[in-house]
Write a protein that holds these residues in place. Structure first.
Motif, PDB file in Angstrom:
ATOM      1  N   SER A 239       4.700   6.982   0.799  1.00 60.29           N
ATOM      2  CA  SER A 239       5.128   6.062   1.850  1.00 60.29           C
ATOM      3  C   SER A 239       4.049   5.008   2.038  1.00 60.29           C
ATOM      4  O   SER A 239       2.893   5.211   1.664  1.00 60.29           O
ATOM      5  CB  SER A 239       5.395   6.797   3.169  1.00 60.29           C
ATOM      6  OG  SER A 239       4.205   7.402   3.640  1.00 60.29           O
ATOM      7  N   GLY A 240       4.446   3.878   2.618  1.00 63.09           N
ATOM      8  CA  GLY A 240       3.464   2.824   2.830  1.00 63.09           C
ATOM      9  C   GLY A 240       4.107   1.598   3.434  1.00 63.09           C
ATOM     10  O   GLY A 240       5.187   1.665   4.012  1.00 63.09           O
TER      11      GLY A 240
ATOM     12  N   ALA B 159       8.171  -1.237   5.977  1.00 62.29           N
ATOM     13  CA  ALA B 159       7.871   0.192   5.815  1.00 62.29           C
ATOM     14  C   ALA B 159       8.765   0.771   4.715  1.00 62.29           C
ATOM     15  O   ALA B 159       9.984   0.593   4.752  1.00 62.29           O
ATOM     16  CB  ALA B 159       8.101   0.933   7.130  1.00 62.29           C
ATOM     17  N   TRP B 160       8.162   1.462   3.750  1.00 63.71           N
ATOM     18  CA  TRP B 160       8.936   2.077   2.676  1.00 63.71           C
ATOM     19  C   TRP B 160       8.527   3.542   2.513  1.00 63.71           C
ATOM     20  O   TRP B 160       7.426   3.933   2.864  1.00 63.71           O
ATOM     21  CB  TRP B 160       8.756   1.320   1.355  1.00 63.71           C
ATOM     22  CG  TRP B 160       7.359   1.361   0.801  1.00 63.71           C
ATOM     23  CD1 TRP B 160       6.341   0.490   1.060  1.00 63.71           C
ATOM     24  CD2 TRP B 160       6.821   2.352  -0.088  1.00 63.71           C
ATOM     25  NE1 TRP B 160       5.204   0.865   0.390  1.00 63.71           N
ATOM     26  CE2 TRP B 160       5.465   1.994  -0.327  1.00 63.71           C
ATOM     27  CE3 TRP B 160       7.337   3.489  -0.704  1.00 63.71           C
ATOM     28  CZ2 TRP B 160       4.635   2.736  -1.149  1.00 63.71           C
ATOM     29  CZ3 TRP B 160       6.514   4.243  -1.528  1.00 63.71           C
ATOM     30  CH2 TRP B 160       5.187   3.863  -1.749  1.00 63.71           C
TER      31      TRP B 160
ATOM     32  N   THR C 282       0.844  -1.189   0.000  1.00 59.65           N
ATOM     33  CA  THR C 282       0.000   0.000   0.000  1.00 59.65           C
ATOM     34  C   THR C 282       0.881   1.242   0.000  1.00 59.65           C
ATOM     35  O   THR C 282       2.049   1.198   0.412  1.00 59.65           O
ATOM     36  CB  THR C 282      -0.914   0.051   1.238  1.00 59.65           C
ATOM     37  OG1 THR C 282      -0.107   0.168   2.413  1.00 59.65           O
ATOM     38  CG2 THR C 282      -1.782  -1.192   1.328  1.00 59.65           C
ATOM     39  N   GLY C 283       0.331   2.351  -0.455  1.00 56.82           N
ATOM     40  CA  GLY C 283       1.065   3.602  -0.451  1.00 56.82           C
ATOM     41  C   GLY C 283       0.133   4.787  -0.320  1.00 56.82           C
ATOM     42  O   GLY C 283      -1.024   4.726  -0.730  1.00 56.82           O
ATOM     43  N   SER C 284       0.648   5.853   0.275  1.00 55.16           N
ATOM     44  CA  SER C 284      -0.100   7.103   0.410  1.00 55.16           C
ATOM     45  C   SER C 284       0.807   8.252   0.003  1.00 55.16           C
ATOM     46  O   SER C 284       1.998   8.257   0.329  1.00 55.16           O
ATOM     47  CB  SER C 284      -0.563   7.314   1.856  1.00 55.16           C
ATOM     48  OG  SER C 284      -1.443   6.286   2.251  1.00 55.16           O
ATOM     49  N   GLN C 285       0.234   9.223  -0.705  1.00 59.91           N
ATOM     50  CA  GLN C 285       0.994  10.366  -1.175  1.00 59.91           C
ATOM     51  C   GLN C 285       0.746  11.574  -0.291  1.00 59.91           C
ATOM     52  O   GLN C 285      -0.396  11.896   0.037  1.00 59.91           O
ATOM     53  CB  GLN C 285       0.604  10.700  -2.617  1.00 59.91           C
ATOM     54  CG  GLN C 285       1.436  11.812  -3.231  1.00 59.91           C
ATOM     55  CD  GLN C 285       1.043  12.074  -4.669  1.00 59.91           C
ATOM     56  OE1 GLN C 285      -0.051  11.724  -5.109  1.00 59.91           O
ATOM     57  NE2 GLN C 285       1.943  12.697  -5.416  1.00 59.91           N
TER      58      GLN C 285
END
Length: 197
Positions: free
Chosen positions: A104-105, A125-126, A95-98
């Motif tokens: 990040s996600g 975590a990335w 998953t990712g959020s901008q």
């Protein structure tokens, strides 16, 4: 089909064909379809699969994927079966959020490598920004535990790898060297920063 309106580009597509010679790939075939809109934010809904993918030691009989992005949030589901020096069957969920220019996600992996179970011990975590990125992950794999931390910025690149009771036979097969019996425990670090002032 492609449309451009109010500074945004939108398209729906179906893509299929060979991947031979693209980005160093020796072989492979793609079939995918979906929709994409590029404007102030990315909107995406794409699914597909790649079959008979070959690149050096990597041999994937199938890689299937589904990716969606809407309102600054994204999700990717993928499954790969094949071999990388040893048989593998892996499922990835990310998953990712901008936030501004930064994404990040987290991500989870589950499956088998060399017929041994592998799974993230906690979601990895990335983070990726305009000029830097980082990854912090931990796995139960090859009958042991693996922790990995990677980061890169304009000032430095760093890496930390910790192994606890990892099966050497599976590890050596992945590295494509003569199989070695036993287990390994250890810590390796790397940094190419400016060092101490």
């Amino acid at each position: 089909r492609l449309t451009i309106s109010d500074g945004a580009m939108a398209m729906t597509f179906t893509a299929s064909g060979p991947l031979d010679g693209i980005a160093g790939l020796e072989r492979g075939a793609l079939i995918a379809n979906g929709s994409l809109r590029l404007g102030d934010e990315l909107t995406l809904d794409v699914s597909g699969r790649i079959t008979d993918l070959r690149s050096h030691a990597l041999r994937l009989s199938q890689l299937s994927f589904n990716a969606k992005a809407l309102d600054g949030n994204a999700r990717l589901e993928a499954r790969a079966t094949g071999s990388l020096g040893a048989p593998l069957d892996l499922t990835l969920s990310a998953t990712g959020s901008q936030r501004g220019d930064e994404w990040s996600g987290d991500a989870t992996v589950k499956g088998t490598v060399d017929d041994l179970p592998i799974a993230t011990s906690r979601p990895a975590a990335w983070r990726r920004g305009p000029n830097d990125w980082s990854l912090d992950a931990a796995f139960s794999a090859l009958r042991g535990e693996i922790e990995l931390t990677l980061a890169q910025s304009p000032a430095a690149a760093t890496a930390r790898l910790e192994l606890q009771d990892v099966n050497l036979r599976g590890l050596s097969r992945l590295a494509r060297v003569t199989p070695i019996d036993g287990v390994v425990t250890g810590l390796a670090t790397f940094s190419n920063g400016a060092g101490l002032a």
